[in-house]
Design a protein around this motif. Structure first.
Motif, PDB file in Angstrom:
ATOM      1  N   ARG A   9       0.888  -1.127   0.020  1.00 48.22           N
ATOM      2  CA  ARG A   9       0.115   0.065  -0.079  1.00 48.22           C
ATOM      3  C   ARG A   9       0.909   1.272   0.035  1.00 48.22           C
ATOM      4  O   ARG A   9       2.008   1.453   0.449  1.00 48.22           O
ATOM      5  CB  ARG A   9      -0.970   0.021   1.226  1.00 48.22           C
ATOM      6  N   PRO A  10       0.377   2.174  -0.478  1.00 52.00           N
ATOM      7  CA  PRO A  10       1.226   3.802  -0.572  1.00 52.00           C
ATOM      8  C   PRO A  10       1.690   4.102   0.634  1.00 52.00           C
ATOM      9  O   PRO A  10       2.546   4.758   0.994  1.00 52.00           O
ATOM     10  CB  PRO A  10       0.348   4.253  -1.222  1.00 52.00           C
ATOM     11  N   SER A  11       0.621   3.697   1.689  1.00 52.86           N
ATOM     12  CA  SER A  11       0.793   4.203   3.236  1.00 52.86           C
ATOM     13  C   SER A  11       2.139   3.529   3.594  1.00 52.86           C
ATOM     14  O   SER A  11       3.174   4.016   4.361  1.00 52.86           O
ATOM     15  CB  SER A  11      -0.196   4.152   4.019  1.00 52.86           C
ATOM     16  N   SER A  12       2.154   2.279   3.438  1.00 51.48           N
ATOM     17  CA  SER A  12       3.470   1.380   3.852  1.00 51.48           C
ATOM     18  C   SER A  12       4.768   1.777   3.307  1.00 51.48           C
ATOM     19  O   SER A  12       5.768   1.879   3.897  1.00 51.48           O
ATOM     20  CB  SER A  12       3.024   0.096   3.927  1.00 51.48           C
ATOM     21  N   VAL A  13       4.469   2.266   1.931  1.00 51.89           N
ATOM     22  CA  VAL A  13       6.120   2.705   1.209  1.00 51.89           C
ATOM     23  C   VAL A  13       6.424   4.067   1.927  1.00 51.89           C
ATOM     24  O   VAL A  13       7.585   4.464   2.154  1.00 51.89           O
ATOM     25  CB  VAL A  13       5.647   2.905  -0.298  1.00 51.89           C
ATOM     26  N   LEU A  14       5.428   5.040   2.257  1.00 50.47           N
ATOM     27  CA  LEU A  14       5.722   6.389   2.627  1.00 50.47           C
ATOM     28  C   LEU A  14       6.239   6.003   4.244  1.00 50.47           C
ATOM     29  O   LEU A  14       7.245   6.871   4.573  1.00 50.47           O
ATOM     30  CB  LEU A  14       4.389   7.130   2.625  1.00 50.47           C
ATOM     31  N   ALA A  15       5.381   5.301   5.081  1.00 50.50           N
ATOM     32  CA  ALA A  15       6.231   4.942   6.130  1.00 50.50           C
ATOM     33  C   ALA A  15       7.597   4.379   6.141  1.00 50.50           C
ATOM     34  O   ALA A  15       8.596   4.755   7.054  1.00 50.50           O
ATOM     35  CB  ALA A  15       5.435   4.157   6.948  1.00 50.50           C
ATOM     36  N   PHE A  17       9.905   4.862   3.616  1.00 53.88           N
ATOM     37  CA  PHE A  17      10.807   6.109   3.307  1.00 53.88           C
ATOM     38  C   PHE A  17      10.933   7.033   4.542  1.00 53.88           C
ATOM     39  O   PHE A  17      12.034   7.441   4.662  1.00 53.88           O
ATOM     40  CB  PHE A  17      10.190   6.800   2.132  1.00 53.88           C
ATOM     41  N   ALA A  18       9.903   7.169   5.305  1.00 55.15           N
ATOM     42  CA  ALA A  18      10.092   8.051   6.610  1.00 55.15           C
ATOM     43  C   ALA A  18      11.109   7.660   7.122  1.00 55.15           C
ATOM     44  O   ALA A  18      12.099   8.184   8.083  1.00 55.15           O
ATOM     45  CB  ALA A  18       8.846   8.402   7.114  1.00 55.15           C
ATOM     46  N   LEU A  19      10.998   6.205   7.808  1.00 51.03           N
ATOM     47  CA  LEU A  19      11.925   5.622   8.495  1.00 51.03           C
ATOM     48  C   LEU A  19      13.191   5.491   8.016  1.00 51.03           C
ATOM     49  O   LEU A  19      14.235   5.831   8.954  1.00 51.03           O
ATOM     50  CB  LEU A  19      11.438   4.155   8.619  1.00 51.03           C
ATOM     51  N   LEU A  20      13.420   5.234   6.805  1.00 51.07           N
ATOM     52  CA  LEU A  20      14.804   5.194   6.193  1.00 51.07           C
ATOM     53  C   LEU A  20      15.332   6.839   6.278  1.00 51.07           C
ATOM     54  O   LEU A  20      16.536   6.822   6.553  1.00 51.07           O
ATOM     55  CB  LEU A  20      14.873   4.868   4.639  1.00 51.07           C
ATOM     56  N   LEU A  21      14.555   7.851   6.069  1.00 46.51           N
ATOM     57  CA  LEU A  21      15.122   9.071   6.433  1.00 46.51           C
ATOM     58  C   LEU A  21      15.728   9.462   7.777  1.00 46.51           C
ATOM     59  O   LEU A  21      16.743   9.935   7.949  1.00 46.51           O
ATOM     60  CB  LEU A  21      13.923  10.176   5.976  1.00 46.51           C
ATOM     61  N   VAL A  22      14.741   8.912   8.916  1.00 51.93           N
ATOM     62  CA  VAL A  22      15.090   8.965  10.004  1.00 51.93           C
ATOM     63  C   VAL A  22      16.374   8.412  10.572  1.00 51.93           C
ATOM     64  O   VAL A  22      17.453   8.965  10.975  1.00 51.93           O
ATOM     65  CB  VAL A  22      13.927   8.545  10.986  1.00 51.93           C
ATOM     66  N   VAL A  23      16.683   7.235   9.973  1.00 48.31           N
ATOM     67  CA  VAL A  23      17.745   6.406  10.204  1.00 48.31           C
ATOM     68  C   VAL A  23      19.004   7.119   9.699  1.00 48.31           C
ATOM     69  O   VAL A  23      19.770   7.088  10.257  1.00 48.31           O
ATOM     70  CB  VAL A  23      17.478   4.913   9.685  1.00 48.31           C
ATOM     71  N   VAL A  24      18.783   7.600   8.487  1.00 45.45           N
ATOM     72  CA  VAL A  24      19.834   8.253   7.515  1.00 45.45           C
ATOM     73  C   VAL A  24      20.488   9.842   8.544  1.00 45.45           C
ATOM     74  O   VAL A  24      21.600   9.655   8.783  1.00 45.45           O
ATOM     75  CB  VAL A  24      19.791   8.550   6.295  1.00 45.45           C
ATOM     76  N   PHE A  25      19.412  10.234   9.149  1.00 46.49           N
ATOM     77  CA  PHE A  25      19.835  11.419   9.526  1.00 46.49           C
ATOM     78  C   PHE A  25      20.387  11.255  11.261  1.00 46.49           C
ATOM     79  O   PHE A  25      21.199  11.863  11.660  1.00 46.49           O
ATOM     80  CB  PHE A  25      18.649  12.467  10.097  1.00 46.49           C
ATOM     81  N   VAL A  26      19.802   9.956  11.734  1.00 50.33           N
ATOM     82  CA  VAL A  26      20.411   9.498  13.155  1.00 50.33           C
ATOM     83  C   VAL A  26      22.009   9.316  12.976  1.00 50.33           C
ATOM     84  O   VAL A  26      22.800   9.575  13.789  1.00 50.33           O
ATOM     85  CB  VAL A  26      19.546   8.517  13.781  1.00 50.33           C
TER      86      VAL A  26
END
Length: 63
Positions: A9-15, A17-26
């Motif tokens: 589902r698009p919501s799981s893809v968006l979630a 991607f958001a998790l990947l961004l958080v991991v990269v910034f951390v």
């Protein structure tokens, strides 16, 4: 065959991607904390005001 998998589902893809961004910034923040400041002494000598390389000369009426 369909181009899209029925379970994604698009919501799981968006979630994801958001998790990947958080991991990269951390990870980037952690590396930055370990390395320290890039140029610790890079501050204006007079406590601010002039830009580096301007030598305190007035630029006339420019602001």
């Amino acid at each position: 065959m369909s181009a899209k998998s029925p379970g994604v589902r698009p919501s799981s893809v968006l979630a994801g991607f958001a998790l990947l961004l958080v991991v990269v910034f951390v990870v980037a923040y952690g590396v930055g904390r370990q390395v320290g400041p890039v140029a610790p002494g890079l501050r204006p000598a007079g406590g601010g005001g002039a830009s580096p390389g301007m030598d305190g000369h007035s630029m006339g009426g420019m602001r």
